[in-house]
Design a protein around this motif. Structure first.
Motif, PDB file in Angstrom:
ATOM      1  N   VAL A 382       0.870  -1.177   0.000  1.00 57.10           N
ATOM      2  CA  VAL A 382       0.000   0.000   0.000  1.00 57.10           C
ATOM      3  C   VAL A 382       0.903   1.223   0.000  1.00 57.10           C
ATOM      4  O   VAL A 382       0.777   2.125  -0.831  1.00 57.10           O
ATOM      5  CB  VAL A 382      -0.932   0.007   1.232  1.00 57.10           C
ATOM      6  N   SER A 422      -6.801  -2.599  -0.385  1.00 58.47           N
ATOM      7  CA  SER A 422      -5.935  -2.612   0.784  1.00 58.47           C
ATOM      8  C   SER A 422      -6.413  -3.727   1.716  1.00 58.47           C
ATOM      9  O   SER A 422      -7.571  -3.736   2.140  1.00 58.47           O
ATOM     10  CB  SER A 422      -5.989  -1.257   1.494  1.00 58.47           C
ATOM     11  N   GLN A 436      -1.406  -4.520  -0.713  1.00 54.90           N
ATOM     12  CA  GLN A 436      -2.344  -4.068  -1.737  1.00 54.90           C
ATOM     13  C   GLN A 436      -2.417  -5.095  -2.858  1.00 54.90           C
ATOM     14  O   GLN A 436      -1.392  -5.641  -3.294  1.00 54.90           O
ATOM     15  CB  GLN A 436      -1.915  -2.717  -2.318  1.00 54.90           C
TER      16      GLN A 436
END
Length: 464
Positions: A382, A422, A436
């Motif tokens: 992420v 996420s 992610q």
């Protein structure tokens, strides 16, 4: 011990309401009580009409009593971000000057949630103009991270993520132009889905002007939740047709159960490398997917730094042209400082440079489409770093550069209009970690299926 209703996922609540085991009013009242318990500390919900929400719940119960057909989220409490229209509430976007902008009609996403039977119970906080990865503003104040008050809850959907993480509601609405759903979900340890641009319609009836083209092409509406099943429910509900958004696409919602595929595991890319705690989460997720039959190979997507630079140059350029006056006239000191730092990184473009940058965006979309044909799923950070300390963006251009670099997995995928999810991976020394998942356009189901594999192995998200 029996769970209180606010602890249940939306899918559980919806099923129990449909079976008449609990009432819509009980469902809503439980979450309102939870808001009363924890929101004074966290400041995630900054506007609400509890009495109005209970009236909606009573009306929803009456529909059930009459045997009327109901939607998949009938009686389920949801929160709405303060930067979209909800009739009767001010669309403040975290700006004191906008406290009187009371919406006369619902935005497209709120309309769709209501059509599915969801009941809005509160409005969640955002930074001024929704333009930071930190949630604080002069109108509504600071939202705290439920896990650690020294860390950002993320932004701009920081209030949404904190609300879900702390049990104020099972589903939160958010929006994402540069990570504003995915980063708060990461920072607060919940799930956050950025759908493909065009999947969920977006339109605010109160808008007096159109968004700049790159914001229009890259910004999306999407859900945050504590389970993958709730993301599926919310995404389906949010995606209903609305002709007011010319970018909306009537794309089919792919179902569950696609067979495992090749996965590109990105631990590093030219100029970037994951911090130890981020790499550990990625390797753990990769192992879970591999055990489930996915073929995981360590490889980076094409030209990640260039895609990040395209986001920075295009959106900062358009923000300077279209939003400078509003930011400097109505913004609080934090957004002014943060915006100035970003502008130092990306001076204005002349027309030729702007058109070349738009052309590069198209070329990168083509290269990533080919890459995602070979690797239908990308497993990447992420952020390359653990969640930031609060206000890390208020330390000048060098700090802003470091933040942009850390957020390149968010910015690159946003500017390419791709879906990204996420996925929480638990806590490391009390700090949320996550990964992610990215797929080709309109292939959210790929991300959701893989996230469900990880969820089954990691277990449910616990309310903070």
């Amino acid at each position: 011990m029996m769970k209180e209703l606010w602890q249940l996922d939306a899918s559980d609540l919806a099923q129990r309401i449909a079976r008449r085991e609990i009432s819509c009013e009980e469902s809503v009242e439980s979450c309102l009580d939870r808001i009363g318990q924890v929101n004074p500390r966290l400041n995630a919900v900054v506007d609400q009409d509890a009495a109005g929400a209970l009236r909606e719940a009573q009306a929803a119960d009456a529909m059930l009593a009459r045997g009327e057909p109901v939607g998949p989220l009938h009686g389920v409490p949801v929160t709405i971000k303060v930067n979209v229209d909800q009739v009767g509430f001010a669309t403040t976007n975290g700006v004191p000057a906008y406290r009187g902008n009371v919406a006369q009609a619902d935005s497209a996403v709120v309309t769709n949630l209501r059509r599915a039977g969801a009941i809005p119970i509160g409005r969640t906080n955002t930074p001024a103009f929704s333009m930071r990865w930190f949630t604080d503003n002069a109108l509504h104040g600071r939202t705290l991270n439920p896990h650690d008050v020294a860390l950002t809850p993320g932004g701009s959907s920081g209030g949404a993520a904190a609300a879900v993480a702390s049990g104020m509601g099972p589903i939160a609405h958010g929006n994402d132009v540069g990570g504003s759903i995915r980063y708060p979900a990461y920072a607060c340890g919940v799930y956050g889905l950025r759908p493909t641009a065009g999947r969920v319609p977006a339109f605010n009836p109160s808008s007096t002007s159109e968004r700049p083209i790159s914001f229009f092409l890259n910004s999306v509406q999407g859900p945050l939740a504590r389970s993958v099943a709730d993301l599926r429910l919310a995404l389906t509900a949010m995606s209903g047709a609305d002709v007011r958004d010319p970018q909306w696409v009537a794309a089919p919602m792919l179902g569950e159960g696609a067979p495992p595929c090749r996965v590109a595991l990105c631990l590093q890319a030219p100029g970037y490398r994951a911090d130890q705690v981020v790499e550990q989460a990625l390797r753990q997720a990769a192992g879970m997917l591999s055990d489930a039959g996915y073929i995981v190979e360590e490889v980076a997507p094409p030209r990640l730094r260039e895609a990040t630079d395209v986001w920075l140059r295009l959106l900062t350029h358009e923000a300077q042209l279209m939003f400078n006056d509003a930011i400097f006239e109505s913004g609080d000191p934090a957004i002014v400082r943060a915006h100035q730092a970003m502008c130092e990184l990306a001076p204005p473009l002349d027309m030729a440079a702007y058109l070349r940058m738009q052309g590069l965006r198209t070329a990168l979309q083509r290269e990533w489409a080919v890459f995602l044909q070979s690797y239908p799923l990308l497993l990447c950070p992420v952020s390359w770093q653990a969640p930031f300390a609060i206000d890390a963006d208020l330390k000048g251009a060098d700090a802003a550069r470091a933040l942009v670099d850390a957020q390149s997995p968010l910015l690159s995928t946003a500017v390419l209009a791709l879906p990204g999810l996420s996925v929480p991976m638990g806590l490391a020394q009390g700090i949320p970690t996550g990964v992610q998942l990215v797929a080709a356009r309109f292939n959210e189901a790929r991300c959701l299926d893989a996230a469900a594999v990880i969820e089954r192995r990691r277990g449910p998200v616990r309310v903070v």
